[in-house]
Structures are given as C-alpha cells and as structure tokens.
Write a protein that holds these residues in place. Structure first.
Motif, PDB file in Angstrom:
ATOM      1  N   UNK A 149      -1.080  -5.363  10.315  1.00  0.00           N
ATOM      2  CA  UNK A 149      -0.515  -5.033   8.989  1.00  0.00           C
ATOM      3  C   UNK A 149       1.040  -4.722   9.463  1.00  0.00           C
ATOM      4  N   UNK A 150       1.897  -4.730   8.609  1.00  0.00           N
ATOM      5  CA  UNK A 150       3.229  -4.728   8.603  1.00  0.00           C
ATOM      6  C   UNK A 150       3.880  -3.211   8.063  1.00  0.00           C
ATOM      7  N   UNK A 151       4.839  -2.494   8.666  1.00  0.00           N
ATOM      8  CA  UNK A 151       5.419  -1.309   8.331  1.00  0.00           C
ATOM      9  C   UNK A 151       6.789  -1.499   8.347  1.00  0.00           C
ATOM     10  N   UNK A 152       7.504  -0.806   7.604  1.00  0.00           N
ATOM     11  CA  UNK A 152       8.661  -0.355   7.887  1.00  0.00           C
ATOM     12  C   UNK A 152       9.273   0.779   7.937  1.00  0.00           C
ATOM     13  N   UNK A 153       9.915   1.151   8.993  1.00  0.00           N
ATOM     14  CA  UNK A 153      10.424   2.676   9.088  1.00  0.00           C
ATOM     15  C   UNK A 153      11.525   2.610  10.199  1.00  0.00           C
TER      16      UNK A 153
ATOM     17  N   UNK B 253       0.727  -1.298  -0.036  1.00  0.00           N
ATOM     18  CA  UNK B 253       0.076  -0.160  -0.102  1.00  0.00           C
ATOM     19  C   UNK B 253       0.839   1.292   0.067  1.00  0.00           C
ATOM     20  N   UNK B 254       0.575   2.115  -0.942  1.00  0.00           N
ATOM     21  CA  UNK B 254       1.395   3.576  -1.052  1.00  0.00           C
ATOM     22  C   UNK B 254       0.196   4.758  -1.222  1.00  0.00           C
ATOM     23  N   UNK B 255      -1.028   4.321  -0.679  1.00  0.00           N
ATOM     24  CA  UNK B 255      -2.079   5.296  -0.427  1.00  0.00           C
ATOM     25  C   UNK B 255      -1.460   6.275   0.313  1.00  0.00           C
ATOM     26  N   UNK B 256      -2.267   7.638   0.396  1.00  0.00           N
ATOM     27  CA  UNK B 256      -1.766   8.574   1.281  1.00  0.00           C
ATOM     28  C   UNK B 256      -3.085   9.141   1.826  1.00  0.00           C
ATOM     29  N   UNK B 257      -2.778   9.580   3.020  1.00  0.00           N
ATOM     30  CA  UNK B 257      -3.683  10.292   3.944  1.00  0.00           C
ATOM     31  C   UNK B 257      -5.312   9.245   3.874  1.00  0.00           C
ATOM     32  N   UNK B 258      -6.189  10.304   3.617  1.00  0.00           N
ATOM     33  CA  UNK B 258      -7.689   9.659   3.575  1.00  0.00           C
ATOM     34  C   UNK B 258      -7.950   8.579   2.835  1.00  0.00           C
ATOM     35  N   UNK B 259      -7.367   8.400   1.660  1.00  0.00           N
ATOM     36  CA  UNK B 259      -7.231   7.187   0.755  1.00  0.00           C
ATOM     37  C   UNK B 259      -6.914   6.078   1.496  1.00  0.00           C
TER      38      UNK B 259
ATOM     39  N   UNK C 276      -7.367 -12.880   2.844  1.00  0.00           N
ATOM     40  CA  UNK C 276      -6.966 -11.316   2.630  1.00  0.00           C
ATOM     41  C   UNK C 276      -5.636 -11.385   3.553  1.00  0.00           C
ATOM     42  N   UNK C 277      -4.354 -11.081   2.846  1.00  0.00           N
ATOM     43  CA  UNK C 277      -3.012 -10.915   3.504  1.00  0.00           C
ATOM     44  C   UNK C 277      -3.063  -9.843   4.136  1.00  0.00           C
ATOM     45  N   UNK C 278      -1.669  -9.746   5.075  1.00  0.00           N
ATOM     46  CA  UNK C 278      -1.506  -8.475   5.675  1.00  0.00           C
ATOM     47  C   UNK C 278      -1.396  -7.206   4.474  1.00  0.00           C
ATOM     48  N   UNK C 279      -1.462  -5.854   5.045  1.00  0.00           N
ATOM     49  CA  UNK C 279      -1.211  -4.878   4.031  1.00  0.00           C
ATOM     50  C   UNK C 279       0.152  -4.325   4.544  1.00  0.00           C
ATOM     51  N   UNK C 280       1.163  -4.193   3.636  1.00  0.00           N
ATOM     52  CA  UNK C 280       2.508  -3.934   3.912  1.00  0.00           C
ATOM     53  C   UNK C 280       2.533  -2.161   3.479  1.00  0.00           C
ATOM     54  N   UNK C 281       3.306  -1.686   4.441  1.00  0.00           N
ATOM     55  CA  UNK C 281       3.375  -0.149   3.938  1.00  0.00           C
ATOM     56  C   UNK C 281       4.663   0.408   4.616  1.00  0.00           C
ATOM     57  N   UNK C 282       5.362   1.292   3.800  1.00  0.00           N
ATOM     58  CA  UNK C 282       6.006   2.113   4.252  1.00  0.00           C
ATOM     59  C   UNK C 282       5.747   3.524   4.930  1.00  0.00           C
ATOM     60  N   UNK C 283       4.465   3.865   5.232  1.00  0.00           N
ATOM     61  CA  UNK C 283       4.032   5.065   5.600  1.00  0.00           C
ATOM     62  C   UNK C 283       3.224   4.821   6.917  1.00  0.00           C
TER      63      UNK C 283
END
Length: 397
Positions: free
Chosen positions: A255-259, A205-211, A231-238
């Motif tokens: 869900x999984x994030x990298x930061x 996922x690279x959607x921003x803000x409200x999206x 429905x697998x986990x959503x991965x995001x960098x934000x």
C-alpha cells in the motif's frame, strides 16, 4: 517515564504532554509520547542552559472530553504555558479554545487536514499541500483517476475528501464512492464488498486507529478469497510503521503512503534519531512520523526557549521564527505567516518487513499552504475533452 537527573539550580519549566496511549489509537499515541520524551530528555541534557523541561503527562484515552479535562488541569493547576500533543484534529479542536484563552502555546505534531491557523498553535505536522495533495497527484499520474474514498466520520475525513473531490473535478477524475464509518467502527466487510463490486482504480483511506486496521485486514482477506478480484492498492496519508506491525505483514504490504518522514529515510540525522530511540525504548520500538514530529516539537521548543532566554510565549515565537535546523525528517523551520513548518513530502510503498520503500520525494522544501490558496494554480480547469495533466514528480527507483 523518568527524565534525566538535572541540577536543582536550573529553572523548571512545566511542559504538558497530551497523548492518548490507550484507546482507539493508543499504539500511535504511545510512540508519540516516547518521541516527545526523547526530545525532552535531550533538551535537558544540553550544556550551558539555565532551564529544564518538566513533563506533565496526561492520557485522555482517546476521549474528546478527556482532552479538554486534561488540558484544563495542565493550564490551571500546573501553570503550563507550553503543551505538546494531540493526534486527531478532533482532539486539537477540543483543547484549542482553552489554549487560546490562556495565551498558551500548543505544539501540534500530527499531520492534519489544514484550513486552520492559530497564533496559539505551532503546526509541526504536515499541512495538506505537503501530504494530501502530493499523494493525490501521484495517484492521478501513476495509478488511476477513479477512486473509492473510505474514512472515519470526523473532520480529518471530511476535509481530506473535499480536497480529493476538488482535485478530481479539476483533472477529469471520478469519485466512485465516498463512505464514512463512526470512529472506532470495525465492521468493515460491507465496505470491502462494495469496493470489489465497483472496481475503482484506487482506494483512498482516512480511517483512524482500530477502524483502519480492521479495514486493511478485511481487504487482504478479500484478496485471499479471490486472487483475481480487482483490488487496487490502498492510499493513505496516515499509515505508519507501528501500524503495519499491528495490521500484520501480509495485510499491510503493498500500500502507498505520503509523509514527510519514514523510518527508511537514509540520512545521518535520521539514523542517529532511530539509534537513540531504540536505545532508550528498546530494539523492538517502532516510531511513527508523528513520534518523530513529537521529538522535533521538543527540540524546537527547547531551542526557542534557549534563544529567547525565557519561556514566555511571545518571546518563544519570535525566537522560533528565526530558527532552522536539520531534524530527522530533514531541514525544518516555521513559516511566521501561518505557524506551520516547511517539509519535504515523500511517497512510499509498504513492504513485507513492516517498512516503506521510497517511490518519490520532493526535490525541495515545500512551503506550508494550510488553506491551499495555491491549489487552483496547480490544477487548471480542464475541458471535457482534455486529459489529466502530467505532473512532473521525481520518482525514486
């Protein structure tokens, strides 16, 4: 926001703060401004300095033209030569020509897609090899090699998806589908329906803000409608902590994030930062990684001005390249070759209390590689019969 009282005899150095506290990503912008103000106030409270940072604050409301106009006012009317801010790459690129023409310096705190290096920007947020690449490597090794990519229709998504495609191609992975939505679009049910139908192994996922918030909620609603749906986990960098509050506990969990930074990071520097942040802005305030980076921007700027004995941009840059210290995210310094910071990438899973549980972290500082010139060495070409290579990531239990 008001700054602390300071002696009138100290030189006042105007610093532009360019954050959208309203608009599509206003919640993140508000926290980023708070982080910058906390850092500014701490710099102004230092003993034995002959200057004070004087904030010049503007809220472009998430409008690209608003960033350009606000930056122009700061540079021309307020004589600002140091600006801190911008969340999206689209906003940064709006102001960059003005900053470069004025020989000023933009301190950019947000993680971004890379493929840029300007003498007029200090990139304090993560470069792609410090968040995108580690997350894709983790996905390939521990989750799946088939991925559905959904993002907002602008440069962050375009460049991130390109890196994802190249890494999948080099390791035998598969892009199940790649979709983009206009910035601010919240009609996302058709995207979720397609994910249910295609059954990819992961969603990037690279959607921003409200999206993005609407997408997480619709994704959770689909799980509730059919608990047996794949429905697998959503991965995001934000994805960050204040956004988990907006999305909702159940929809945001798992869900999984990298930061480079999470609130749950257990170090003396981070505990102190969180305590001061909540004391200043209230116990319910929730800083994001970009708020932490905004705070760090101010400390880097203040330390460089103090060491240089001047706010002159060239002198500040020279002093900055010699500096290093422990920020809330860990040791930090700027690479003089590309004006990006070293960082420790971390991967974590969101939980039901709006925090992240650490899964992996780099054992060492990672040098910024904004153009991914080392990526080909990390991902050798594979034959059709070969299997994706294992990457030796240290998993935190």
């Amino acid at each position: 926001m008001e700054t602390s009282n300071v002696p009138a005899s100290r030189e006042r150095i105007p610093v532009g703060l360019l954050y959208s506290g309203t608009g599509l990503y206003g919640a993140v912008g508000q926290e980023m401004l708070r982080g910058a103000m906390l850092g500014l106030e701490e710099v102004n409270a230092w003993a034995n300095t002959d200057f004070v940072l004087d904030p010049v604050i503007a809220d472009p409301g998430g409008r690209l033209r608003g960033y350009y106009e606000a930056c122009e006012v700061m540079l021309r009317q307020h004589r600002v030569i140091h600006l801190v801010g911008c969340y999206t790459s689209a906003a940064r690129r709006q102001v960059l020509p003005l900053v470069e023409a004025a020989d000023a310096l933009l301190w950019h705190p947000a993680r971004y897609e890379g493929f840029e290096s300007s003498e007029s920007v200090i990139y304090v947020g993560a470069a792609p090899n410090q968040h995108v690449v580690p997350l894709v490597c983790y996905m390939l090794e521990h989750i799946a090699s088939s991925v559905y990519c959904i993002g907002s229709h602008y440069i962050w998504t375009w460049e991130t998806a390109r890196v994802l495609r190249e890494m999948l191609g080099a390791t035998g992975g598969h892009m199940a589908a790649e979709r983009t939505l206009p910035l601010g679009e919240t009609s996302v049910e058709h995207v979720v329906e397609e994910i249910v139908r295609l059954q990819p192994g992961a969603v990037f996922n690279t959607l921003v803000g409200q999206s993005s918030y609407a997408f997480f909620r619709a994704y959770h609603a689909a799980r509730l409608r059919d608990p047996h749906a794949s429905l697998p986990p959503i991965l995001s960098c934000s994805l960050c902590e204040p956004e988990l509050q907006i999305i909702g506990a159940e929809a945001g969990a798992g869900h999984i994030a990298c930061s480079p930074w999470f609130q749950s990071l257990d170090t003396p520097e981070n505990r102190g930062f969180l305590n001061r942040y909540r004391e200043r802005f209230g116990p319910g305030s929730s800083p994001s990684v970009d708020a932490q980076a905004s705070y760090t921007c101010m400390l880097l700027l203040g330390r460089a001005i103090k060491a240089a004995g001047s706010a002159d941009v060239a002198a500040v840059r020279r002093a900055l390249y010699r500096d290093s210290f422990r920020a809330p995210q860990g040791p930090i310094c700027v690479d003089p070759d590309n004006n990006h910071t070293y960082a420790i990438p971390r991967i974590a899973r969101s939980n039901l209390v709006g925090q992240f549980d650490l899964l992996w972290e780099s054992p060492t500082l990672v040098r910024p590689d904004p153009y991914l010139v080392w990526l080909d060495q990390a991902l050798p070409e594979q034959s059709e019969a070969s299997t994706p290579p294992r990457r030796h990531l240290r998993i935190v239990s």
